[in-house]
Motif scaffolding. Sequence first.
Motif, PDB file in Angstrom:
ATOM      1  N   LYS A  20      34.465 -31.456   1.706  1.00 28.57           N
ATOM      2  CA  LYS A  20      35.906 -31.241   1.910  1.00 28.57           C
ATOM      3  C   LYS A  20      36.369 -30.013   1.140  1.00 28.57           C
ATOM      4  O   LYS A  20      37.093 -29.157   1.669  1.00 28.57           O
ATOM      5  N   ASN A  21      35.955 -29.918  -0.120  1.00 28.24           N
ATOM      6  CA  ASN A  21      36.365 -28.784  -0.957  1.00 28.24           C
ATOM      7  C   ASN A  21      35.772 -27.473  -0.445  1.00 28.24           C
ATOM      8  O   ASN A  21      36.442 -26.435  -0.442  1.00 28.24           O
ATOM      9  N   ALA A  22      34.511 -27.520  -0.003  1.00 28.28           N
ATOM     10  CA  ALA A  22      33.867 -26.317   0.516  1.00 28.28           C
ATOM     11  C   ALA A  22      34.559 -25.839   1.792  1.00 28.28           C
ATOM     12  O   ALA A  22      34.787 -24.640   1.983  1.00 28.28           O
ATOM     13  N   SER A  23      34.916 -26.770   2.656  1.00 31.89           N
ATOM     14  CA  SER A  23      35.579 -26.411   3.911  1.00 31.89           C
ATOM     15  C   SER A  23      36.971 -25.864   3.660  1.00 31.89           C
ATOM     16  O   SER A  23      37.424 -24.922   4.333  1.00 31.89           O
ATOM     17  N   ALA A  24      37.680 -26.450   2.676  1.00 33.31           N
ATOM     18  CA  ALA A  24      39.044 -26.017   2.377  1.00 33.31           C
ATOM     19  C   ALA A  24      39.075 -24.593   1.827  1.00 33.31           C
ATOM     20  O   ALA A  24      40.086 -23.890   1.955  1.00 33.31           O
ATOM     21  N   ALA A  25      37.975 -24.157   1.243  1.00 35.53           N
ATOM     22  CA  ALA A  25      37.928 -22.823   0.630  1.00 35.53           C
ATOM     23  C   ALA A  25      37.635 -21.722   1.645  1.00 35.53           C
ATOM     24  O   ALA A  25      37.757 -20.539   1.336  1.00 35.53           O
ATOM     25  N   ILE A  26      37.258 -22.122   2.873  1.00 38.53           N
ATOM     26  CA  ILE A  26      36.920 -21.140   3.898  1.00 38.53           C
ATOM     27  C   ILE A  26      38.161 -20.797   4.721  1.00 38.53           C
ATOM     28  O   ILE A  26      38.898 -21.680   5.154  1.00 38.53           O
ATOM     29  N   ILE A  27      38.386 -19.507   4.926  1.00 38.33           N
ATOM     30  CA  ILE A  27      39.500 -19.049   5.749  1.00 38.33           C
ATOM     31  C   ILE A  27      38.953 -18.653   7.118  1.00 38.33           C
ATOM     32  O   ILE A  27      38.086 -17.780   7.231  1.00 38.33           O
ATOM     33  N   ASN A  78      29.290 -43.030   8.154  1.00 35.31           N
ATOM     34  CA  ASN A  78      30.045 -42.456   9.272  1.00 35.31           C
ATOM     35  C   ASN A  78      31.073 -41.450   8.773  1.00 35.31           C
ATOM     36  O   ASN A  78      31.279 -40.398   9.394  1.00 35.31           O
ATOM     37  N   GLN A  79      31.742 -41.765   7.674  1.00 33.84           N
ATOM     38  CA  GLN A  79      32.687 -40.817   7.080  1.00 33.84           C
ATOM     39  C   GLN A  79      31.970 -39.548   6.652  1.00 33.84           C
ATOM     40  O   GLN A  79      32.458 -38.436   6.877  1.00 33.84           O
ATOM     41  N   LEU A  80      30.803 -39.722   6.048  1.00 33.23           N
ATOM     42  CA  LEU A  80      29.998 -38.584   5.615  1.00 33.23           C
ATOM     43  C   LEU A  80      29.627 -37.693   6.800  1.00 33.23           C
ATOM     44  O   LEU A  80      29.820 -36.463   6.769  1.00 33.23           O
ATOM     45  N   LEU A  81      29.100 -38.297   7.859  1.00 34.68           N
ATOM     46  CA  LEU A  81      28.655 -37.525   9.015  1.00 34.68           C
ATOM     47  C   LEU A  81      29.824 -36.831   9.707  1.00 34.68           C
ATOM     48  O   LEU A  81      29.694 -35.696  10.194  1.00 34.68           O
ATOM     49  N   ASN A  82      30.973 -37.479   9.742  1.00 34.05           N
ATOM     50  CA  ASN A  82      32.156 -36.848  10.347  1.00 34.05           C
ATOM     51  C   ASN A  82      32.610 -35.636   9.543  1.00 34.05           C
ATOM     52  O   ASN A  82      32.964 -34.592  10.114  1.00 34.05           O
ATOM     53  N   ILE A  83      32.614 -35.756   8.216  1.00 34.34           N
ATOM     54  CA  ILE A  83      33.028 -34.644   7.358  1.00 34.34           C
ATOM     55  C   ILE A  83      32.093 -33.451   7.530  1.00 34.34           C
ATOM     56  O   ILE A  83      32.517 -32.292   7.520  1.00 34.34           O
TER      57      ILE A  83
END
Length: 210
Positions: A20-27, A78-83
């Motif tokens: 989540k944090n890695a994805s949030a840091a990408i523009i 499932n939460q892990l794979l979705n993220i």
Amino acid sequence: MQRYFEQLLGDIAISIDNEKNASAAIIYELSDWLSEEEEERTAPVRNLQDWTGIYQEMLPPPHMLTDEQVYALLEALNQLLNIYNCCFVLQTTVPERVQYATIRDNFNQEVKVKTWHMGFFGLCKPGTEHKKCALGEHCQCAFYAGLFTDCIEEDLSPDEERARALQIEIQYLKKKYENDWMKYYPYHLDKDYDDEFGNPYDYGLGDEEE
């Protein structure tokens, strides 16, 4: 086992937060958008275990877990794979223990890292015969093969194509939902539900004002 189980859930939660944090840091720029075909062809490939930090050997065999533990672990995975955009998608009802066993059995796999389109978790190893995978009698490949067993290539009129589509959709719904299949009946494919002008059933979403 309970202590290890709780630690495992914690490790999965940490992996989820990390992504989540890695994805949030990408523009993302709209100009970077790729079509589904192009992304499928060019997406980088990573080993799911190395990417998530969750390894197959960390996941206990199903027989070592209670029903409650299987449910909790399946929900977490499932939460892990979705993220990680590696979605575990089933088209039929499958017992939770079988679902968990399938994820565990196939967790060590190479996946495409997609940004713009949905990615999917591989349900069985390449070359596996139908119903010989962890899903067994719930094999998804066998399910789809069964839908088209009686279909042959032929030139059909629009009405015949619609009737064929209705037949296939009903077979699919019966396999997926069993006794509840009528809740999902494809009225739009059934000419008996067309309006007086021959328009397909619109689920009550017509543009007439109340």
